[in-house]
Write an enzyme that holds these catalytic residues in place. Structure first.
Site, short mmCIF file in Angstrom:
data_model
loop_
_atom_site.label_atom_id
_atom_site.label_comp_id
_atom_site.label_asym_id
_atom_site.label_seq_id
_atom_site.Cartn_x
_atom_site.Cartn_y
_atom_site.Cartn_z
N ARG A 67 0.86 -1.19 0.00
CA ARG A 67 0.00 0.00 0.00
C ARG A 67 0.89 1.23 0.00
O ARG A 67 1.89 1.26 0.73
CB ARG A 67 -0.86 0.04 1.28
CG ARG A 67 -1.82 -1.09 1.44
CD ARG A 67 -2.22 -1.23 2.89
NE ARG A 67 -1.06 -1.57 3.72
CZ ARG A 67 -1.06 -1.51 5.06
NH1 ARG A 67 -2.13 -1.10 5.72
NH2 ARG A 67 0.02 -1.84 5.74
N ASN A 97 -7.44 -6.99 -5.12
CA ASN A 97 -7.82 -5.59 -5.31
C ASN A 97 -9.31 -5.46 -5.64
O ASN A 97 -9.97 -4.50 -5.21
CB ASN A 97 -6.95 -4.93 -6.38
CG ASN A 97 -5.61 -4.48 -5.80
OD1 ASN A 97 -5.41 -4.53 -4.59
ND2 ASN A 97 -4.71 -4.04 -6.65
N CYS A 139 -4.01 1.84 -8.41
CA CYS A 139 -4.28 0.39 -8.45
C CYS A 139 -5.76 0.05 -8.54
O CYS A 139 -6.22 -0.48 -9.55
CB CYS A 139 -3.66 -0.29 -7.24
SG CYS A 139 -1.87 -0.30 -7.33
N LYS A 181 -7.99 1.13 -11.78
CA LYS A 181 -7.59 0.55 -13.07
C LYS A 181 -7.58 -0.97 -13.01
O LYS A 181 -7.86 -1.63 -14.01
CB LYS A 181 -6.23 1.09 -13.51
CG LYS A 181 -5.06 0.62 -12.69
CD LYS A 181 -3.91 0.11 -13.54
CE LYS A 181 -2.71 -0.18 -12.65
NZ LYS A 181 -2.22 -1.52 -12.72
C1 UDX Z 1 -4.10 -0.86 -2.89
C2 UDX Z 1 -4.12 -2.18 -2.12
O1 UDX Z 1 -4.52 -1.93 -0.76
C3 UDX Z 1 -2.74 -2.83 -2.15
O2 UDX Z 1 -2.78 -4.09 -1.49
C4 UDX Z 1 -2.33 -3.00 -3.60
O3 UDX Z 1 -1.03 -3.56 -3.68
C5 UDX Z 1 -2.36 -1.68 -4.32
O4 UDX Z 1 -3.65 -1.09 -4.21
P1 UDX Z 1 -3.24 1.62 -2.37
O5 UDX Z 1 -3.67 1.98 -3.76
O6 UDX Z 1 -1.92 2.10 -1.89
O7 UDX Z 1 -3.21 0.02 -2.21
O8 UDX Z 1 -4.34 2.20 -1.39
P2 UDX Z 1 -5.39 1.65 -0.31
O9 UDX Z 1 -4.89 1.92 1.04
O10 UDX Z 1 -5.81 0.29 -0.64
O11 UDX Z 1 -6.58 2.67 -0.58
C6 UDX Z 1 -7.19 2.73 -1.87
C7 UDX Z 1 -8.25 3.76 -1.91
O12 UDX Z 1 -9.39 3.34 -1.20
C8 UDX Z 1 -7.87 5.14 -1.34
O13 UDX Z 1 -8.34 6.14 -2.21
C9 UDX Z 1 -8.61 5.17 -0.01
O14 UDX Z 1 -8.94 6.47 0.37
C10 UDX Z 1 -9.84 4.35 -0.33
N1 UDX Z 1 -10.47 3.71 0.83
C11 UDX Z 1 -9.80 2.80 1.57
C12 UDX Z 1 -11.78 4.04 1.19
O15 UDX Z 1 -12.42 4.87 0.53
N2 UDX Z 1 -12.35 3.43 2.27
C13 UDX Z 1 -11.70 2.51 3.01
O16 UDX Z 1 -12.29 1.99 3.97
C14 UDX Z 1 -10.37 2.18 2.65
#
Ligand code: UDX
Length: 454
Positions: A161, A229, A281, A284
């Site tokens: 992440r 994802n 991530c 897309k």
């Molecule tokens: C994600 C996956 O978690 C990770 O395992 C993968 O390798 C890459 O994609 P990342 O893109 O860094 O990681 O962000 P993440 O922490 O997963 O959050 C993704 C999005 O979801 C953010 O915009 C966050 O604000 C949103 N989110 C997350 C929510 O809206 N609500 C939540 O409860 C959690």
């Protein structure tokens, strides 16, 4: 071991530094001369907590360096391919140009017995195709003349992440190896080690901590990443769908999330309703997964991901709608402050960012939008130079009639009705991440609007 990491974006640069930290000799290779120069100088090309320290520490050991020359890959035992697979502009599919180019550029320099390990997120079937490409091309182009054991391809998806990239790389929840040689090594080369034995040596320190390790075929490994994802995106859109129902009924989605989250089969993580998911991530990957499933004739199996995507995009629209309502029906010539531009806190990444999207839409509707972010102003400005950016929270809210919190940076979560009132004439706050204490803000005389909260 001698390793290379091809591609030095968020994934590759962190992986390279982390592998050096595990004691390996690592060359990070990228075609971007400026980025390579920066990394060699110990300067991080992106904001990632903890990364600059590991980068500088490992450069100083002499075990880590960066290069633009694929010839520097020639001596390595293991090559990690960690280039981007962005969404294609024309359709939702993953753009494999960079992955294909990395394999093409690397193949001539592979030594006998080398292992090429894909880390990029790819459509299922890509690894098997690339394994065939390497097998067919290597004997023709190899700089190591005289045959020897042909290089192999494995897939080792990454689950890091942003914001926790170093920790997630050095202390992963699990390791997944996709290998073509699941069966014992073939009898004609009894001395050769299997791909999973080689990866075990790379990750020996991580495995010593009893990190779960799953060895599977190439297709399963590719699917593990996209399905993880897809599941996370679905979980977020589920709670955002409940937010929409809550808005129609006067219920509170945050209380709902707490209550269902206590069920350990459901869990509270990734149940934060708000402006939805963004980043490089989740958006897309669900689109690429849908496109790949359709190619395979299984579009129906993941048709729900289109709904997941649609719910997610509707939440941004809802934030815009709340802003319009707060300004009396139109934002035209109204002053609106947008707190946050990054797709999530502790990142300067604005790819598919809900916050940036909201700011751009309000600006497009004629609002005087002033946006700020602790780290992401420069990355946002490159994409949207037309927006008005303020270097600080105080400057952003100075003339605001409405303040919108869209990325939950710690300093925005720590705002109190009193601290913000001292900086702005606004008395309306839209909490698009549901991180503020609604009662406290209302009690202090503010109009508070959350998402899926009364
Ligand atoms: C994600 C996956 O978690 C990770 O395992 C993968 O390798 C890459 O994609 P990342 O893109 O860094 O990681 O962000 P993440 O922490 O997963 O959050 C993704 C999005 O979801 C953010 O915009 C966050 O604000 C949103 N989110 C997350 C929510 O809206 N609500 C939540 O409860 C959690």
């Amino acid at each position: 071991m001698r390793l290379t990491v091809i591609g030095t974006g968020y994934l590759g640069a962190v992986h390279a530094a982390a592998m050096a930290k595990l004691g390996h000799e690592v060359v990070g290779i990228d075609v971007d001369t400026a980025k390579v120069a920066k990394l060699n100088a110990g300067e991080e090309p992106f904001h990632e907590p903890g990364f600059p320290e590991v980068l500088r520490e490992q450069l100083a050991t002499g075990r880590l360096r960066f290069s633009t020359d694929f010839a520097d890959a020639a001596d390595a035992d293991v090559h990690f391919v960690a280039v981007g697979t962005p969404q294609r502009k024309t359709d939702g599919r993953a753009d494999l140009t960079y992955v294909d180019a990395a394999f093409m550029a690397l193949t001539p320099y592979l030594k006998p017995g080398a292992l090429v390990v894909g880390k990029s997120t790819v459509p299922v079937g890509t690894a098997a195709r690339l394994a065939e490409v390497v097998a067919a091309r290597w004997p023709l182009v190899a700089t190591h003349a005289g045959g020897g054991e042909a290089p192999r391809v494995a897939w080792n998806p990454e689950f890091l992440r942003e914001g926790f990239a170093v920790k997630d790389t050095l202390e992963p929840d699990r390791l997944v190896y996709g290998v073509a040689d699941l069966e014992p090594a073939d009898a004609s080369s009894p001395s050769s080690r299997s791909a999973s034995e080689i990866l075990d040596e790379v990750y020996a320190q991580i495995l010593q901590r009893d990190t779960p390790r799953i060895v599977t075929d190439l297709a399963t490994a590719e699917l593990v990443k996209v399905s993880a994802n897809a599941f996370l995106a679905t979980k977020i859109s589920f709670i955002n769908a409940m937010a929409e129902i809550a808005e129609a009924t006067g219920a509170d989605v945050t209380t709902l999330a707490d209550a269902i989250g206590f069920d350990s089969r459901i869990g509270r993580k990734f149940l934060n309703a708000g402006a939805g998911f963004g980043g490089g991530c989740l958006p897309k990957d669900i689109r690429a997964f849908t496109a790949r499933a359709e190619e395979l004739g299984r579009g129906d199996s993941v048709a729900f991901l289109k709904e997941v995507d649609a719910i997610n995009l509707r939440r941004r629209e809802r934030v815009v709608q709340l802003a319009l309502e707060s300004c009396g029906g139109t934002v035209y010539q109204h002053h609106v402050a947008v707190l946050g531009l990054a797709f999530k806190p502790d990142s300067d990444d604005v790819r598919d960012s809900p916050a940036l999207d909201v700011a751009v839409r309000l600006n497009g509707l004629g609002g005087h939008v002033c946006a700020t972010d602790p780290q992401a102003i420069e990355t946002a400005r490159r994409l949207h130079p037309q927006l008005d950016y303020a270097p600080t929270l105080a400057a952003a809210v100075a003339e605001a009639e409405v303040v919108i919190l869209v990325t939950e940076w710690a300093e925005y979560k720590a705002l109190t009705p009193e601290s913000l009132a001292a900086l702005t004439p606004a008395r309306t706050i839209i909490d698009a991440r549901n991180v503020l204490d609604a009662a406290a803000w209302r009690g202090a005389g503010w109009t508070y609007r959350g998402l899926g909260r009364p």
